[in-house]
Design an enzyme around this catalytic site. Structure first.
Site, PDB file in Angstrom:
ATOM      1  CB  ALA A 178      34.103  45.249  30.199  1.00 38.80           C
ATOM      2  CB  ALA A 207      25.524  42.102  34.053  1.00 37.82           C
ATOM      3  CG  ASN A 216      39.409  53.764  30.369  1.00 42.87           C
ATOM      4  OD1 ASN A 216      39.123  54.908  30.008  1.00 42.87           O
ATOM      5  ND2 ASN A 216      39.580  52.784  29.503  1.00 42.87           N
ATOM      6  CE1 TYR A 243      45.318  40.785  27.937  1.00 42.66           C
ATOM      7  CE2 TYR A 243      43.227  41.946  27.693  1.00 42.66           C
ATOM      8  CZ  TYR A 243      44.452  41.800  28.310  1.00 42.66           C
ATOM      9  OH  TYR A 243      44.816  42.673  29.320  1.00 42.66           O
ATOM     10  CE  LYS A 272      38.895  50.256  34.090  1.00 42.56           C
ATOM     11  NZ  LYS A 272      38.404  49.497  32.925  1.00 42.56           N
ATOM     12  CG  ASP A 295      37.130  50.179  28.973  1.00 39.61           C
ATOM     13  OD1 ASP A 295      38.325  50.100  28.645  1.00 39.61           O
ATOM     14  OD2 ASP A 295      36.748  50.096  30.158  1.00 39.61           O
ATOM     15  CB  SER A 315      49.132  46.988  33.805  1.00 35.66           C
ATOM     16  OG  SER A 315      48.734  47.822  32.729  1.00 35.66           O
TER      17      SER A 315
END
Length: 292
Positions: free
Chosen positions: A147, A144, A101, A235, A80, A117, A29
């Site tokens: 996020a 789908a 989250n 990213y 989550k 998010d 993370s």
């Protein structure tokens, strides 16, 4: 002693604010580095730490952190959905998105769940392309997953007139659309992507395609309008194949790092009392962790 110890050791007081990120695993993370940057920049007496918690220990761990005086935690994979059963209250957007989250421990002991998010997605686009108008034209979204759902809800809240949803497994896209239940969502066959690009103002990839270690995202962008914006929530790499292709044909592109950075702002504000800024210096600092 040949150095000033006050500049090398950071101590916490008895009134320090504590927060962290819960996941399994959680060592990858970027949140501790991100939040640590803000803590240092604003001189805040606090700490944000990685908290590896196995799924079977999750509920008890959340309550223990509350009882230990933590201000709150971020929650990442695989927790989550499980966090839903632990929260006493959920924000409207967390309920609509179906995932949490960001958790805040209220002074009265209640566990409050939110999902930031979608906020991060919208703020990233606004910062990168200030002229963006979510209300003018359709958006096309690939994926789908969780996020994707957060992004769909956020775009609907921004009054996007139409969302074209495509996923390699169409039934998953249809199930998501049925659950969100908004007539502006149109589910389209994956192999028809090139036919619905011409009037789209925004193209969003929420799949893992194009991520390091994953297959490339193969899509022909030739029909995309010149003024359309293309963004990828991936990213790693920062510039995916999709973004490189879009940039080569003149479209404006927005990478996914900003979404990660902006989604962290609401939690930091609640836990530490400061609404932090997302700056180029912050981006460089977070990205530097990949080279360390």
């Amino acid at each position: 002693m040949d150095f000033d110890i006050s500049n090398n050791i950071r101590t916490l007081s008895g009134t320090s604010r504590l927060a962290g990120v819960m996941g399994w695993p959680v060592a990858h993370s970027k949140s501790p580095r991100l939040q640590g940057y803000w803590l240092a920049k604003h001189g805040i007496d606090g700490s944000y730490m990685p908290l590896p918690v196995a799924p079977e220990n999750f509920a008890s761990a959340v309550k223990s952190l509350r009882d230990l005086g933590f201000a709150g935690v971020n929650v990442t994979i695989p927790h989550k959905q499980a966090v839903f059963d632990v929260c006493d209250e959920l924000s409207v957007r967390a309920q609509r998105i179906g995932a949490v989250n960001t958790v805040t421990f209220a002074p009265d002991g209640k566990i409050l769940g939110d999902n930031t998010d979608g906020f991060g997605f919208i703020e990233n686009l606004r910062q990168s392309t200030p002229e963006i108008d979510f209300t003018s034209s359709p958006a096309m979204i690939l994926g789908a997953g969780g996020a994707c759902r957060a992004i769909i809800v956020s775009l609907l809240d921004e009054n996007c007139p139409e969302i074209r949803l495509l996923n390699r497994t169409k039934s998953r896209a249809q199930a998501l659309a049925d659950d969100v239940n908004d007539p502006r969502i149109q589910v389209i066959d994956w192999n028809q992507a090139h036919h619905c690009l011409d009037d789209a103002a925004l193209l969003v990839n929420t799949t893992s395609l194009g991520m390091i270690g994953q297959p490339p995202l193969e899509i022909d962008l030739a029909g995309l309008a010149a003024q359309a914006i293309v963004t990828d929530i991936v990213y790693a790499p920062l510039k995916t194949g999709l973004l490189a292709q879009a940039e080569a044909q003149g479209n404006r592109i927005v990478d996914g790092l900003g979404m990660l950075l902006h989604q962290a702002r609401p939690g930091f504000h609640r836990w530490f009392g400061v609404d932090p800024a997302v700056t180029s210096e912050l981006r460089d600092f977070v990205l530097a962790s990949a080279q360390e």
